[in-house]
Design an enzyme around this catalytic site. Structure first.
Site, mmCIF file in Angstrom:
data_model
loop_
_atom_site.group_PDB
_atom_site.id
_atom_site.type_symbol
_atom_site.label_atom_id
_atom_site.label_comp_id
_atom_site.label_asym_id
_atom_site.label_seq_id
_atom_site.Cartn_x
_atom_site.Cartn_y
_atom_site.Cartn_z
ATOM 1 C CB CYS A 258 21.983 -20.666 -45.505
ATOM 2 S SG CYS A 258 23.349 -20.989 -46.627
ATOM 3 C CB SER B 293 26.481 -16.295 -52.178
ATOM 4 O OG SER B 293 26.636 -17.674 -52.474
ATOM 5 C CG ASN B 294 30.124 -20.120 -50.493
ATOM 6 O OD1 ASN B 294 30.783 -20.798 -51.268
ATOM 7 N ND2 ASN B 294 28.828 -20.340 -50.327
ATOM 8 C CG LEU B 295 33.508 -14.717 -50.496
ATOM 9 C CD1 LEU B 295 34.174 -13.658 -51.374
ATOM 10 C CD2 LEU B 295 34.522 -15.749 -50.043
ATOM 11 C CD GLN B 296 26.123 -14.041 -45.029
ATOM 12 O OE1 GLN B 296 26.336 -15.185 -45.424
ATOM 13 N NE2 GLN B 296 25.116 -13.719 -44.230
ATOM 14 C CB CYS C 263 24.114 -42.258 -32.409
ATOM 15 S SG CYS C 263 22.653 -42.905 -33.269
ATOM 16 C CB CYS D 163 19.267 -41.358 -30.678
ATOM 17 S SG CYS D 163 19.979 -42.990 -30.457
ATOM 18 C CE LYS E 228 31.972 -23.794 -50.093
ATOM 19 N NZ LYS E 228 30.685 -23.894 -49.366
#
Length: 255
Positions: A189, A68-71, A172, A175, A85
């Site tokens: 996601c 599903s990451n390849l999208q 930073c 903040c 990864k």
């Protein structure tokens, strides 16, 4: 440091830009960037950071590649599914430019190890997907005096901001979001969905901002824009900028 004829040829389109020039390209070659998170933002950002001529990378991600990451995670292919990864990203870098120096870690960043994982970096680019990790990275950057480029994306919106909380007048990341998000409780996601090209826009915009930060003082490419949050809207499309004020009561960078 001088660039070899092969490197001069490779980066000729950069060097002829007055805003970068030879001095700027040398600065990039000498720079070390820690990329935290190699997903939808880290993948395209890493591609353009490597293509820009940055010579040294530290890659940090404890996850493995899933189908599903390849999208949206553009450095990975079907052959990488099931592999870490960070290691897969190092393999991509080796195929792209075998002169780069690359360190990898598959450790999950925590307040205990963040300092060691970003040590020696000239810039940290954080593309992780939870507030606990982002705050641990930000706190470590402030303590070490390292600029932080923070980028996030979801559905059709992206956010990119450069922070220098170690400087007296600059905000930073804490903040910006406060202390309420130290738990790992933000949406992902997988829950909300994401347009793949939106991740690409946020990642490449982050890479552009990273080059500006690294070239500060040796080029006229532009100011880093500390504490300015750029909001990218993929549906309009549009981009707007919000100024983040330093919080005097911030437990990380405040007085």
């Amino acid at each position: 440091m001088s660039l070899s004829p092969a490197r001069l040829d490779r980066f000729a389109r950069h060097i002829v830009l007055p805003e970068v020039g030879g001095a700027g390209q040398v600065r990039l070659a000498e720079s070390r960037v820690a990329v935290i998170g190699l997903g939808g933002i880290g993948s395209p950002a890493l591609q353009y950071l490597a293509a820009s001529g940055i010579g040294h990378f530290a890659l940090v991600d404890d996850d493995v590649v899933e189908t599903s990451n390849l999208q949206r995670q553009t450095i990975f292919t079907t052959r990488d599914v099931g592999y870490g990864k960070a290691v897969s990203a190092r393999r991509w870098l080796a195929n792209f430019d075998d002169t780069l120096t690359v360190d990898v870690s598959d450790a999950r960043i925590t307040p205990d190890n963040a300092a060691s994982l970003i040590a020696g970096a000239d810039l940290v680019l954080d593309g992780t997907d939870n507030f606990a990790t982002r705050l641990a990275v930000s706190d470590a950057c402030v303590a070490a005096g390292i600029p932080l480029l923070s980028a996030a994306v979801g559905r059709f919106q992206g956010q990119v901001a450069a922070f220098a909380g170690h400087l007296a007048e600059e905000a930073c990341y804490r903040c910006f979001v406060g202390d309420a998000f130290d738990a790992e409780d933000c949406d992902t996601c997988a829950d909300d969905g994401m347009l793949g090209a939106m991740a690409g826009w946020a990642g490449t915009f982050a890479a552009l901002q990273a080059v500006k930060v690294l070239l500060q003082g040796v080029s006229t490419l532009g100011e880093p824009g500390w504490g300015r949050l750029h909001v990218l809207d993929g549906l309009e499309p549009s981009l707007r900028t919000i100024r983040i004020a330093k919080d005097p009561a911030c437990r990380t960078c405040g007085a």
